[in-house]
Design a protein around this motif. Structure first.
Motif, PDB file in Angstrom:
ATOM      1  N   VAL B  65      -8.184   9.464 -15.910  1.00  0.00           N
ATOM      2  CA  VAL B  65      -7.578   8.274 -15.324  1.00  0.00           C
ATOM      3  C   VAL B  65      -7.964   7.026 -16.114  1.00  0.00           C
ATOM      4  O   VAL B  65      -9.133   6.857 -16.481  1.00  0.00           O
ATOM      5  CB  VAL B  65      -8.055   8.076 -13.862  1.00  0.00           C
ATOM      6  CG1 VAL B  65      -7.155   7.100 -13.149  1.00  0.00           C
ATOM      7  CG2 VAL B  65      -8.112   9.388 -13.124  1.00  0.00           C
ATOM      8  N   THR B  66      -6.975   6.163 -16.362  1.00  0.00           N
ATOM      9  CA  THR B  66      -7.269   4.862 -16.957  1.00  0.00           C
ATOM     10  C   THR B  66      -7.981   4.013 -15.906  1.00  0.00           C
ATOM     11  O   THR B  66      -7.561   3.980 -14.755  1.00  0.00           O
ATOM     12  CB  THR B  66      -5.970   4.167 -17.388  1.00  0.00           C
ATOM     13  OG1 THR B  66      -5.289   5.060 -18.267  1.00  0.00           O
ATOM     14  CG2 THR B  66      -6.239   2.867 -18.111  1.00  0.00           C
ATOM     15  N   ILE B  67      -9.057   3.353 -16.335  1.00  0.00           N
ATOM     16  CA  ILE B  67      -9.915   2.643 -15.382  1.00  0.00           C
ATOM     17  C   ILE B  67      -9.135   1.663 -14.501  1.00  0.00           C
ATOM     18  O   ILE B  67      -9.340   1.607 -13.299  1.00  0.00           O
ATOM     19  CB  ILE B  67     -11.059   1.927 -16.134  1.00  0.00           C
ATOM     20  CG1 ILE B  67     -12.023   2.986 -16.664  1.00  0.00           C
ATOM     21  CG2 ILE B  67     -11.804   0.975 -15.222  1.00  0.00           C
ATOM     22  CD1 ILE B  67     -12.964   2.492 -17.721  1.00  0.00           C
ATOM     23  N   GLY B  68      -8.210   0.928 -15.097  1.00  0.00           N
ATOM     24  CA  GLY B  68      -7.443  -0.056 -14.336  1.00  0.00           C
ATOM     25  C   GLY B  68      -6.563   0.569 -13.260  1.00  0.00           C
ATOM     26  O   GLY B  68      -6.157  -0.095 -12.319  1.00  0.00           O
ATOM     27  N   ASP B  69      -6.261   1.875 -13.412  1.00  0.00           N
ATOM     28  CA  ASP B  69      -5.367   2.551 -12.464  1.00  0.00           C
ATOM     29  C   ASP B  69      -6.105   3.267 -11.345  1.00  0.00           C
ATOM     30  O   ASP B  69      -5.484   3.744 -10.399  1.00  0.00           O
ATOM     31  CB  ASP B  69      -4.500   3.580 -13.200  1.00  0.00           C
ATOM     32  CG  ASP B  69      -3.506   2.918 -14.126  1.00  0.00           C
ATOM     33  OD1 ASP B  69      -3.229   1.722 -13.909  1.00  0.00           O
ATOM     34  OD2 ASP B  69      -3.022   3.577 -15.050  1.00  0.00           O
ATOM     35  N   VAL B  70      -7.416   3.367 -11.476  1.00  0.00           N
ATOM     36  CA  VAL B  70      -8.195   4.134 -10.495  1.00  0.00           C
ATOM     37  C   VAL B  70      -7.953   3.610  -9.089  1.00  0.00           C
ATOM     38  O   VAL B  70      -7.831   4.365  -8.137  1.00  0.00           O
ATOM     39  CB  VAL B  70      -9.704   4.077 -10.825  1.00  0.00           C
ATOM     40  CG1 VAL B  70     -10.526   4.670  -9.703  1.00  0.00           C
ATOM     41  CG2 VAL B  70      -9.975   4.830 -12.103  1.00  0.00           C
ATOM     42  N   GLU B  71      -7.814   2.292  -8.993  1.00  0.00           N
ATOM     43  CA  GLU B  71      -7.685   1.694  -7.671  1.00  0.00           C
ATOM     44  C   GLU B  71      -6.355   2.031  -7.014  1.00  0.00           C
ATOM     45  O   GLU B  71      -6.196   1.833  -5.817  1.00  0.00           O
ATOM     46  CB  GLU B  71      -7.878   0.178  -7.780  1.00  0.00           C
ATOM     47  CG  GLU B  71      -9.207  -0.143  -8.416  1.00  0.00           C
ATOM     48  CD  GLU B  71      -9.683  -1.537  -8.119  1.00  0.00           C
ATOM     49  OE1 GLU B  71      -8.838  -2.443  -8.151  1.00  0.00           O
ATOM     50  OE2 GLU B  71     -10.885  -1.716  -7.872  1.00  0.00           O
TER      51      GLU B  71
END
Lengths: 172, 230
Positions: B65-71
């Motif tokens: 997962v791309t960090i910015g998309d985790v949320e």
């Protein structure tokens, strides 16, 4: 990174949109839109606001410092030592002026207090403040530290910075 | 520095491509999912035995997962009771066991022999301790299952408890995993479980250090004698 443009001033009656910044992302918007970062733990929500141009920008800062090869991309704003100039630069492109910009920050908590050996939240807060000082931007309000997660909203119509925790809502 | 990382990445079949994208080979992904599955089953069996509940477990997922998309993958503002444990040994990483507010209250009811709905808050040390112990037992069984299966040690740290927004807890885990390597992406193992009578839901999230998976992979190969195929 996405830069959100609002419609022109004459259409200010338009619907207020909400823009969200994920971890390590930044967003810039004009009046009357809102900029939101949800679930800040040890990360910092940095808000810059120009009350004349009514342009606001937020960055979701993750780590105190790091190397970042290309300073032109928004990716650098995940590091506390790089975020201020990167976000500032983006706001200047949107008719904001540096002498009018003030800063508000929130976050830097320690959610899992016994496992947080690195004290990243505290370090983040210190580095962001140093960086703001270096750029000559006045820090007008802050809500940092503690153990509470925060959700922050920057209202670009009046520069109001709303900090929501599980205990309640604060406006700073 | 980066080149070195890239090379190391290829050796262990986690490729850091040109745009420093983290990529798991199908073999490693399957292996991680299977190990996680075994470990989650053991952990949840332990919870079921402790509480006398029948718990269903969903098929676990492993994702890069791309960090910015985790949320986008978790309900960021949802208030949950979370227990975080650092893992060290055969591989390292962080394990998060999360229970949404209502489920957490129900678990406290069951463990303390109270009537359903009697626990109203998680303010006192008693409730926190009960939940921390639940998380601790889940995490320890999780580690034991992996250690037994692969014949290496995996030590959980003492647990840390929080009752707050889910996003902030996931964020804490990500920061500690990313801290040393400046990556844009993370590996996320997730397993959801639920109990139907009391409507208890829970999540097990595992954030392994990508670098540490190399040891896991070689152990796995020597154990199952599989030649990995790409």
């Amino acid at each position: 990174m996405v830069i959100e443009q609002s419609k022109s001033e004459s259409e200010s009656e338009c619907e207020v949109k909400r823009y969200y910044a994920g971890i390590g992302e930044m967003r810039v918007a004009h009046n009357p839109h809102q900029l939101i970062i949800m679930g800040l733990g040890s990360c910092i929500g940095l808000a810059l606001y120009d009350s004349h141009a009514r342009v606001g920008g937020i960055a979701h800062i993750m780590l105190p410092d790091g190397k970042c090869d290309d300073s032109n991309t928004g990716k650098c704003c995940k590091f506390a030592n790089r975020a201020v100039p990167v976000l500032l630069n983006e706001m200047l492109k949107h008719k904001a002026r540096k002498e009018w910009i003030v800063a508000k920050i929130a976050g830097g908590a320690s959610v899992f207090s016994t496992i947080d050996m690195l004290q990243i939240g505290k370090k983040n807060t210190i580095v962001v403040k140093e960086s703001l000082k270096k750029e000559g931007i006045k820090l007008v309000a802050e809500d940092t530290g503690g153990n509470c997660a925060r959700t922050v909203t920057l209202n670009t119509c009046n520069g109001e910075f709303i900090v929501k925790t599980k205990e309640g809502v604060k406006r700073i | 520095m980066r080149r070195k990382d890239e090379r190391r990445g290829k050796e262990m079949n986690i490729n850091m491509g040109d745009d420093s994208m983290l990529e798991l080979s199908p073999f490693l992904k399957d292996a991680l999912r299977e190990i996680g599955n075994i470990a989650s089953c053991h952990a949840i069996t332990a919870l079921a035995e402790m509480t006398g509940m029948t718990i269903d477990i969903n098929v676990p997922t492993v994702e890069v997962v791309t960090i910015g998309d985790v949320e986008k993958l978790v309900e960021v503002e949802k208030i949950v009771a979370g227990v975080m444990v650092a893992l060290d040994g055969g591989f390292s990483g962080y394990l998060l066991v999360l229970f949404p507010r209502r489920s957490a209250l129900r678990i406290v009811d069951i463990l303390m022999g109270k009537m359903p709905g009697e626990t109203k808050s998680i303010e006192t040390e008693m409730e926190q301790s009960a939940l921390m112990e639940t998380g601790n037992i889940l995490a320890s069984s999780f580690c034991n299952a992996i250690a037994d299966f692969l014949r290496f040690t995996l030590m959980p740290s003492p647990p840390s408890f929080a009752f707050d927004m889910m996003g902030a807890m996931v964020e804490s885990a990500i920061i500690t995993v990313v801290e040393t390597q400046e990556a844009e992406q993370i590996i996320l193992f997730r397993c959801d479980f639920q109990e139907n009578t009391n409507e208890i839901y829970g999540y097990i999230l595992l954030f392994p250090h990508p670098e540490s998976l190399k040891g896991l992979l070689s152990t796995l190969e020597s154990k199952v004698g599989v030649n990995q195929e790409g």
